[in-house]
Design an enzyme around this catalytic site. Structure first.
Site, PDB file in Angstrom:
ATOM      1  N   MET A 111      59.190  -1.546 -36.138  1.00  0.00           N
ATOM      2  CA  MET A 111      58.930  -0.971 -37.450  1.00  0.00           C
ATOM      3  C   MET A 111      60.028   0.034 -37.774  1.00  0.00           C
ATOM      4  SD  MET A 111      57.033  -0.949 -40.116  1.00  0.00           S
ATOM      5  CE  MET A 111      57.346   0.048 -41.565  1.00  0.00           C
ATOM      6  N   VAL A 117      56.395  -6.248 -33.499  1.00  0.00           N
ATOM      7  CA  VAL A 117      57.542  -6.090 -32.604  1.00  0.00           C
ATOM      8  C   VAL A 117      58.258  -4.780 -32.861  1.00  0.00           C
ATOM      9  CG1 VAL A 117      59.729  -7.089 -31.851  1.00  0.00           C
ATOM     10  CG2 VAL A 117      57.804  -8.579 -32.420  1.00  0.00           C
ATOM     11  N   HIS A 168      67.451  -2.066 -42.111  1.00  0.00           N
ATOM     12  CA  HIS A 168      66.431  -1.516 -43.013  1.00  0.00           C
ATOM     13  C   HIS A 168      66.763  -0.086 -43.459  1.00  0.00           C
ATOM     14  CE1 HIS A 168      63.306  -4.367 -43.736  1.00  0.00           C
ATOM     15  NE2 HIS A 168      63.048  -4.593 -42.450  1.00  0.00           N
ATOM     16  N   GLU A 207      66.211  -3.501 -37.707  1.00  0.00           N
ATOM     17  CA  GLU A 207      65.675  -2.202 -38.138  1.00  0.00           C
ATOM     18  C   GLU A 207      66.794  -1.273 -38.598  1.00  0.00           C
ATOM     19  OE1 GLU A 207      62.543  -2.498 -38.444  1.00  0.00           O
ATOM     20  OE2 GLU A 207      62.618  -4.320 -37.240  1.00  0.00           O
TER      21      GLU A 207
END
Length: 708
Positions: A319, A317, A348, A345
């Site tokens: 990255m 989905v 992240h 994300e």
């Protein structure tokens, strides 16, 4: 590495503990007409200890080495520029031997070094060999000069070509939305980038990188870098990542891409026909999410936060490549999933990119913390009820996975033992995300105040920024930050010991209080009870709520529970279709696929044509694989074969291969051979390099729409 002693990484064949990697340079020539990449890698290294005669890098059989050379680094204080000479169009044969078996000729770039004050040090050829390692990689062993002194910098130059590499996805124009130009992207997580360039392919090693990329005219090239430019005269793109990152976060995408600003530090990139939709979905939102994250966890350190939407062939989905998040374009139609995926994300950027798990056995250190941070951000921006609803949906999926795998399955541990030869991608599961989240939530509850816990996480990021950590680093920092908890030996609280959280199989020891979401979850539970209580009162059930007013996560939570209860009595599925089918048919793909799975699992033939129509218009693995699995598990395999024969040419070869594996399981040998014959032989990549059992174990958990 943060810890004094680096943990072993059984997924890497490299000799990374023996060397310090200071910087890596890439010269990359994209050749979509040959589906090949010609590359040159320049590593800036120094030995940690004397007497090391060999350097070992992770590589892959799809990556063919043309030559390896040694070069002394320029004297201290001297600035040097590294460039690359690229082969002219048409390429000519590889200058140092065959590029790959039966592959088109591709000449790797030649490095050039310029020093303003003196001639650059010469290159000396090195002896090398490639040894087998696992089915997902090889070992490139390079003999170093015996005269090499410890701690003195040197360079190793590797020229190579990559054809059919698992990390590099080549798309013909008809697999893009615009259907006009080829497209290519890389996907390095977890251990695929060793087929993109030879490297220390372990999250324990971080370094800065630079790259010069040549691509055909009309292809826009992007990379996960803090700086980028285009040299029009030479037709090359130049990139520089000024902060150290692990190899798996080096990412590239090239194709017919255009951009627009959606905030003061964000662009969205997409194919021209998708750009206006992407702008409408994200304009102004991303800055709001970044600002919320900064208020919780400190400054965003990566400069820009851009997003690129990839064609449906993108295998996951999303990255979290730094500076440039990759997201599958299929998710654009599902607003709430898009919000959650992008915010995950964004999280992240702090948890995973700035501070990284040192081994794949502790992936929860990135995913569990990022999921916790994601939910703190959504609470700040959308309220506690929305966050609790999304969490309830994910935890439902976690328990669904638990039933599938069994509570004693070792993959349900947070600290999973990775056996040699096992692909770390097999560890990507809901326990990594949701059990990891529950442990982090438990830690936040121990300190009594989420705001105090936010302060701890800010300190944790500041302490370990640009480093890789193990779980003990996080937990020691937690106890040091809250000495009153350390004095109470909270880490050994009976039944909730930190060690038990990390190493016990089964569900989370504690789950979060989701009562603040009851205004959104209670109507779902009530409707589900009305439809599954005997005798059925369909009129009362249909009139109890107006599903058109529900949020997406409410609808998918309801449908997931119907899926869990399938097969349903015929009267129930018939009345469900009568009441909701027209409404659900007009909803986004996340809702439609669940309704279609209900149709398939209940063998509801009156609506089967909708399954066919959906599969005829889908090229994404996340929407095709679950339906094909359900079709082949039940009595509808012949229907699945018929639809596949009609639609296979619109699917990426890797996806075709995966669906073929699903279709041929359980068939008689003659039919299996017939099915195989209609599928073109395709390179094995991503999920496809696992056994069929591993493929299906991973895919069956897709219903939570996991991002990396």
């Amino acid at each position: 590495m943060a810890s004094s002693e680096a943990p072993p990484d059984v997924a890497s064949a490299s000799s990374w503990p023996l060397f310090r990697l200071r910087h890596l340079r890439l010269g990359l020539h994209l050749r979509p007409e040959e589906r090949a990449l010609a590359g040159c890698l320049v590593l800036d290294l120094c030995q940690r200890e004397p007497g090391r005669s060999a350097l070992v890098l992770d590589t892959h059989p799809a990556l063919r080495v043309a030559s390896v050379a040694f070069r002394a680094s320029p004297a201290a204080g001297k600035e040097e520029r590294c460039g690359f000479v690229f082969a002219a169009p048409g390429g000519g044969p590889c200058q140092d031997g065959p590029c790959a078996d039966h592959s088109p000729p591709v000449a790797p770039p030649i490095p050039t070094f310029t020093d303003s004050s003196s001639p650059p040090p010469p290159l000396s050829p090195l002896v090398y060999r490639v040894d087998p390692f696992t089915d997902y990689g090889s070992a490139l062993a390079i003999s170093l000069p015996s005269s090499l002194e410890p701690r003195l910098p040197f360079q190793v130059i590797v020229r190579y070509t990559a054809v059919d590499a698992p990390a590099i996805w080549w798309l013909d124009p008809d697999l893009t939305y615009g259907n006009s130009k080829p497209f290519v992207f890389t996907q390095g997580h977890s251990v695929c980038n060793r087929s993109f360039f030879p490297c220390f392919d372990t999250p324990a090693v971080k370094c800065t990188y630079s790259a010069i990329v040549k691509a055909p005219a009309g292809m826009q090239v992007l990379m996960s870098a803090t700086q980028s430019s285009y040299e029009e005269e030479e037709g090359t793109y130049q990139f520089y990542m000024e902060y150290p990152i692990p190899a798996y976060l080096v990412a590239l995408v090239a194709g017919d891409l255009v951009s627009a600003d959606i905030g003061p530090r964000s662009k969205v990139w997409a194919e021209p026909c998708l750009l206006s939709t992407a702008i409408g979905k994200l304009s102004g939102r991303v800055e709001r999410w970044l600002s919320a994250a900064e208020s919780l966890y400190g400054p965003y350190i990566w400069g820009r936060y851009d997003i690129v939407f990839l064609p449906p062939s993108f295998p996951i989905v999303a990255m979290e490549n730094p500076c440039l998040t990759f997201i599958i374009s299929s998710i654009l139609e599902s607003d709430e999933f898009l919000i959650i995926d992008v915010i995950h994300e964004v999280a992240h950027s702090w948890f995973g990119n700035a501070v990284t798990n040192a081994t794949w056995e502790e992936m929860w250190l990135s995913e569990g913390l990022a999921t916790y941070a994601q939910r703190r951000i959504t609470t700040e921006t959308y309220g506690a009820a929305f966050t609790c609803l999304e969490t309830a949906f994910r935890l439902d999926a976690l328990h669904r996975q638990m039933k599938l795998l069994g509570e004693d399955n070792p993959v349900s541990k947070l600290q999973v033992k990775l056996e040699p030869g096992v692909n770390p991608s097999n560890l990507m599961n809901l326990f990594t995300y949701e059990k990891g989240y529950c442990f982090v939530y438990y830690l936040s509850q121990l300190c009594g105040d989420p705001i105090r816990f936010d302060a701890f996480l800010r300190a944790y990021i500041e302490k370990y920024k640009f480093r890789s950590v193990v779980a003990q680093d996080l937990l020691d920092s937690f106890l040091d930050f809250f000495p009153e908890l350390k004095e109470k030996c909270i880490d050994n609280k009976t039944g909730l010991e930190f060690e038990r959280w990390l190493n016990a199989t089964g569900p989370p020891l504690i789950e979060p209080d989701l009562s603040q979401g009851s205004s959104l979850t209670s109507p779902v539970e009530m409707l589900f009870d009305l439809w599954t209580t005997e005798p059925l009162d369909a009129v009362a059930a249909a009139n109890s709520v107006n599903m058109a007013e529900w949020q997406t996560f409410q609808t998918v939570l309801f449908l997931d529970r119907l899926l869990d209860g399938s097969p349903l009595p015929h009267e129930v599925i018939s009345k469900l279709s009568e009441c909701y089918s027209a409404h659900l048919d007009s909803m986004n793909a996340e809702i439609r696929i669940r309704w279609l799975q209900i149709i398939v699992r209940n063998d509801y033939y009156p609506d089967l044509h909708k399954v066919r129509r959906f599969l005829e218009n889908q090229m994404s693995r996340m929407y095709t694989i679950p339906l094909y699995e359900d079709l082949c598990t039940g009595t509808l395999k012949s229907f699945a074969l018929e639809v596949f024969y009609q639609t296979q040419n619109q699917l990426h070869p890797n996806l075709r291969k995966t669906i073929q594996q699903i279709l041929t399981q359980g068939l008689n040998p003659l039919l299996a051979l017939d099915t195989a014959a209609v599928v073109a032989e395709a390179p094995v990549t991503g999920y496809e390099d696992r056994s069929p059992e591993a493929v299906h174990a991973a895919i069956s958990l897709r219903d939570v729409n996991v991002s990396a």
